[in-house]
Scaffold this active site. Structure first.
Site, PDB file in Angstrom:
ATOM      1  N   ARG A  52       0.992  -1.194   0.019  1.00 55.10           N
ATOM      2  CA  ARG A  52      -0.217   0.193  -0.064  1.00 55.10           C
ATOM      3  C   ARG A  52       0.703   1.326   0.006  1.00 55.10           C
ATOM      4  NH1 ARG A  52      -4.459   0.394   4.575  1.00 55.10           N
ATOM      5  NH2 ARG A  52      -2.539   0.857   5.862  1.00 55.10           N
ATOM      6  N   LYS A 151      -2.525   7.001   1.209  1.00 53.09           N
ATOM      7  CA  LYS A 151      -2.412   7.371   2.730  1.00 53.09           C
ATOM      8  C   LYS A 151      -1.397   8.357   2.635  1.00 53.09           C
ATOM      9  CE  LYS A 151      -2.025   4.643   7.169  1.00 53.09           C
ATOM     10  NZ  LYS A 151      -3.229   5.312   7.854  1.00 53.09           N
ATOM     11  N   GLU A 184     -16.173   6.119   6.064  1.00 50.86           N
ATOM     12  CA  GLU A 184     -15.293   5.494   7.249  1.00 50.86           C
ATOM     13  C   GLU A 184     -15.287   6.410   8.254  1.00 50.86           C
ATOM     14  OE1 GLU A 184     -11.229   4.983   5.847  1.00 50.86           O
ATOM     15  OE2 GLU A 184     -11.209   6.841   4.923  1.00 50.86           O
TER      16      GLU A 184
HETATM   17  N1  PXG Z   1      -9.238   4.711   7.459  1.00 53.21           N
HETATM   18  C1  PXG Z   1      -8.250   5.577   7.721  1.00 53.21           C
HETATM   19  C2  PXG Z   1      -8.636   7.097   7.227  1.00 53.21           C
HETATM   20  C3  PXG Z   1      -7.083   5.278   8.304  1.00 53.21           C
HETATM   21  O1  PXG Z   1      -6.225   6.254   8.386  1.00 53.21           O
HETATM   22  C4  PXG Z   1      -7.800   3.133   8.461  1.00 53.21           C
HETATM   23  C5  PXG Z   1      -9.074   3.386   7.803  1.00 53.21           C
HETATM   24  C6  PXG Z   1      -7.598   1.464   8.973  1.00 53.21           C
HETATM   25  O2  PXG Z   1      -6.606   0.941   8.117  1.00 53.21           O
HETATM   26  P1  PXG Z   1      -5.775  -0.204   8.571  1.00 53.21           P
HETATM   27  O3  PXG Z   1      -5.139  -0.506   7.306  1.00 53.21           O
HETATM   28  O4  PXG Z   1      -4.843   0.297   9.423  1.00 53.21           O
HETATM   29  O5  PXG Z   1      -6.530  -1.420   9.074  1.00 53.21           O
HETATM   30  C7  PXG Z   1      -6.878   3.966   8.879  1.00 53.21           C
HETATM   31  C8  PXG Z   1      -5.347   3.726   9.310  1.00 53.21           C
HETATM   32  C9  PXG Z   1      -2.941   6.625  14.113  1.00 53.21           C
HETATM   33  C10 PXG Z   1      -3.108   5.502  13.199  1.00 53.21           C
HETATM   34  O6  PXG Z   1      -1.730   6.874  14.557  1.00 53.21           O
HETATM   35  C11 PXG Z   1      -4.217   5.554  12.243  1.00 53.21           C
HETATM   36  C12 PXG Z   1      -4.285   4.465  11.315  1.00 53.21           C
HETATM   37  C13 PXG Z   1      -3.365   3.210  11.523  1.00 53.21           C
HETATM   38  C14 PXG Z   1      -2.761   3.180  12.483  1.00 53.21           C
HETATM   39  C15 PXG Z   1      -2.404   4.057  13.430  1.00 53.21           C
HETATM   40  O7  PXG Z   1      -3.858   7.269  14.486  1.00 53.21           O
HETATM   41  N2  PXG Z   1      -5.299   4.885  10.357  1.00 53.21           N
END
Ligand code: PXG
Length: 285
Positions: A52, A151, A184
């Site tokens: 990703r 991201k 989301e």
């Molecule tokens: N949507 C958004 C907008 C994100 O930023 C997810 C969904 C979940 O994706 P994953 O691949 O992690 O299942 C994310 C992920 C933090 C932090 O520090 C944020 C994320 C992941 C890890 C830590 O707030 N966001």
């Protein structure tokens, strides 16, 4: 020993881990990142996270100066140097520093940063009691403006919604897309349960294609729960039997109230609990 941060192949103590104030990651949010979890010394689905990251990079025409294998090695090295077996890894690639103008081709020194740290989790009681969330007035970025599948270091869209949530006393906020459908939450994907069936918005609803989301779908399939990735509205949330969020940081967390309305019984439901315990088995095994 102070936390050691990996920057472009070298370790620096946390206080000395610095990049230029001319870096475009700071000036314009011109860069990308990943957030991964490490359990018992192993990074959960690192290959998927790196894939990703590379896709985010391709999408914004940012050449990552090392290859995927070297990145994976550097991540493991950063974990072992810091003796972290259970924690959080933040991978950041910025376009680097150049002049103050917008032109991204004026610079050729991308910065690669790896931070391995301990993770601040939601309190354990929230997993037992469930989260209360609100619907934010801030809609998710339009995919044709800045695709949420990237991201990127531009997280203000999510932060604006997070502020709304926090101001309303909620740790997370639900974001709709430009059509008014469910997208989301600010840092988590969303799932609904209705009559034993799982529903989640599709990748093209303007969401980050979450890696925990994918794991949750796989687990559901394994235990015989059908999953539909279809457009959903707030009506579907209000009338759902159960709701939960997925993310690398949150893992799987039940949601029991949305906009002060109880979801189902107002308590974490059986399917959410089943998936949560299966997810914990998967990550901790
Ligand atoms: N949507 C958004 C907008 C994100 O930023 C997810 C969904 C979940 O994706 P994953 O691949 O992690 O299942 C994310 C992920 C933090 C932090 O520090 C944020 C994320 C992941 C890890 C830590 O707030 N966001």
């Amino acid at each position: 020993m102070a936390l050691q941060i990996w920057i472009n192949g070298e370790f620096f103590s946390k206080e000395d881990a610095k990049i230029s104030v001319y870096d475009r990651g700071l000036l314009y949010g011109d860069g990308i990142f990943e957030g991964m979890r490490c359990y018992n010394g192993k990074v959960f689905r690192m290959e998927e996270h790196l894939k990703r990251l590379w896709e985010s990079a391709r999408s914004i025409l940012l050449p990552i100066p090392i290859d995927i294998q070297s990145m994976a090695k550097a991540v493991n090295e950063t974990l072992s140097t810091n003796k972290i077996t259970d924690g959080y890894i933040r991978l950041i690639v910025t376009r680097g520093s150049g002049s103050l103008g917008l032109d991204p081709f004026e610079t050729s020194n991308p910065q690669v940063i790896i931070i391995a740290d301990h993770i601040a989790l939601y309190p354990k009681e929230l997993y037992e009691k469930g989260l209360e969330i609100i619907t934010a007035a801030t809609i998710r970025n339009h995919s044709a403006a800045l695709n949420p599948r990237i991201k990127s270091l531009n997280y203000l869209n999510n932060i604006m919604a997070k502020i709304e949530g926090l101001k309303a006393g909620c740790q997370e906020a639900l974001m709709l897309n430009h059509k008014g459908d469910i997208a989301e939450c600010t840092g988590d994907n969303i799932f609904l349960v209705k009559e034993g069936h799982l529903y989640t918005p599709p990748a093209d609803a303007g969401i980050l294609d979450g890696i925990t989301r994918k794991a949750a779908i796989e687990i559901a399939n394994e235990v015989g729960i059908e999953v539909s990735e279809i457009a959903l509205t707030r009506h579907d949330v209000f009338t759902a039997d159960e709701c939960f969020l997925t993310g690398s940081a949150a893992e799987i967390i039940p949601v029991v109230k949305v906009d002060d309305r109880p979801i189902g019984t107002g308590k974490p439901g059986p399917i959410t609990q089943q998936l949560l315990s299966k997810f914990q088995e998967l990550t901790r095994s």
